[in-house]
Design a protein around this motif. Structure first.
Motif, PDB file in Angstrom:
ATOM      1  N   UNK A  25       0.835  -1.204   0.000  1.00  0.00           N
ATOM      2  CA  UNK A  25       0.000   0.000   0.000  1.00  0.00           C
ATOM      3  C   UNK A  25       0.869   1.254   0.000  1.00  0.00           C
ATOM      4  N   UNK A  26       1.955   1.253   0.796  1.00  0.00           N
ATOM      5  CA  UNK A  26       2.849   2.418   0.836  1.00  0.00           C
ATOM      6  C   UNK A  26       3.532   2.632  -0.509  1.00  0.00           C
ATOM      7  N   UNK A  27       3.940   1.543  -1.157  1.00  0.00           N
ATOM      8  CA  UNK A  27       4.574   1.659  -2.472  1.00  0.00           C
ATOM      9  C   UNK A  27       3.579   2.214  -3.492  1.00  0.00           C
ATOM     10  N   UNK A  28       2.355   1.687  -3.491  1.00  0.00           N
ATOM     11  CA  UNK A  28       1.333   2.179  -4.423  1.00  0.00           C
ATOM     12  C   UNK A  28       1.014   3.634  -4.149  1.00  0.00           C
ATOM     13  N   UNK A  29       0.934   4.027  -2.885  1.00  0.00           N
ATOM     14  CA  UNK A  29       0.667   5.418  -2.534  1.00  0.00           C
ATOM     15  C   UNK A  29       1.786   6.330  -3.023  1.00  0.00           C
ATOM     16  N   UNK A  30       3.018   5.882  -2.878  1.00  0.00           N
ATOM     17  CA  UNK A  30       4.159   6.667  -3.352  1.00  0.00           C
ATOM     18  C   UNK A  30       4.083   6.883  -4.858  1.00  0.00           C
ATOM     19  N   UNK A  31       3.843   5.796  -5.600  1.00  0.00           N
ATOM     20  CA  UNK A  31       3.808   5.919  -7.054  1.00  0.00           C
ATOM     21  C   UNK A  31       2.608   6.738  -7.535  1.00  0.00           C
ATOM     22  N   UNK A  35       2.919  10.063  -9.626  1.00  0.00           N
ATOM     23  CA  UNK A  35       2.188  10.210 -10.884  1.00  0.00           C
ATOM     24  C   UNK A  35       1.410  11.523 -10.901  1.00  0.00           C
ATOM     25  N   UNK A  36       0.799  11.871  -9.776  1.00  0.00           N
ATOM     26  CA  UNK A  36       0.069  13.133  -9.689  1.00  0.00           C
ATOM     27  C   UNK A  36       0.985  14.331  -9.836  1.00  0.00           C
ATOM     28  N   UNK A  37       2.170  14.255  -9.252  1.00  0.00           N
ATOM     29  CA  UNK A  37       3.121  15.362  -9.374  1.00  0.00           C
ATOM     30  C   UNK A  37       3.639  15.487 -10.798  1.00  0.00           C
ATOM     31  N   UNK A  38       3.875  14.364 -11.457  1.00  0.00           N
ATOM     32  CA  UNK A  38       4.336  14.399 -12.851  1.00  0.00           C
ATOM     33  C   UNK A  38       3.248  14.989 -13.744  1.00  0.00           C
TER      34      UNK A  38
END
Length: 95
Positions: A25-31, A35-38
């Motif tokens: 979940x933490x990895x998915x949240x990070x990505x 993605x939102x920042x990109x």
């Protein structure tokens, strides 16, 4: 005695699985935040700034046909469907 050992092993494995699920979940949240920042870094195309002036040059007949055809509702449905398709493709084992 055997029941206590099997219960302890079961509890330990539940704890390990919870830890793995939290890590994923933490990895998915990070990505997803990355993605939102990109997406936020992508500039708005120049023609989007001129869209209002382009639409103002359309004659009233086009506006009437677009209104009858529910063009604004259709575009919302179309983009929602495309977004849903994109999100479903991101989900492992489904897309």
């Amino acid at each position: 005695m055997l029941d206590k050992i099997s219960q302890a092993i079961s509890d330990f494995l539940d704890w390990v699985m919870d830890g793995i699920a939290y890590l994923l979940w933490c990895i998915a949240d990070f990505f997803m935040s990355l993605f939102g920042k990109v997406l936020g870094l992508i500039p708005v195309p120049d023609f989007m700034h001129d869209a209002n002036t382009m639409m103002a040059h359309l004659s009233a007949e086009y506006g009437w046909y677009l209104s009858i055809a529910e063009f604004s509702y259709g575009m919302k449905v179309l983009f929602s469907a495309l977004l849903a398709r994109f999100v479903i493709k991101l989900i492992p084992f489904i897309g």
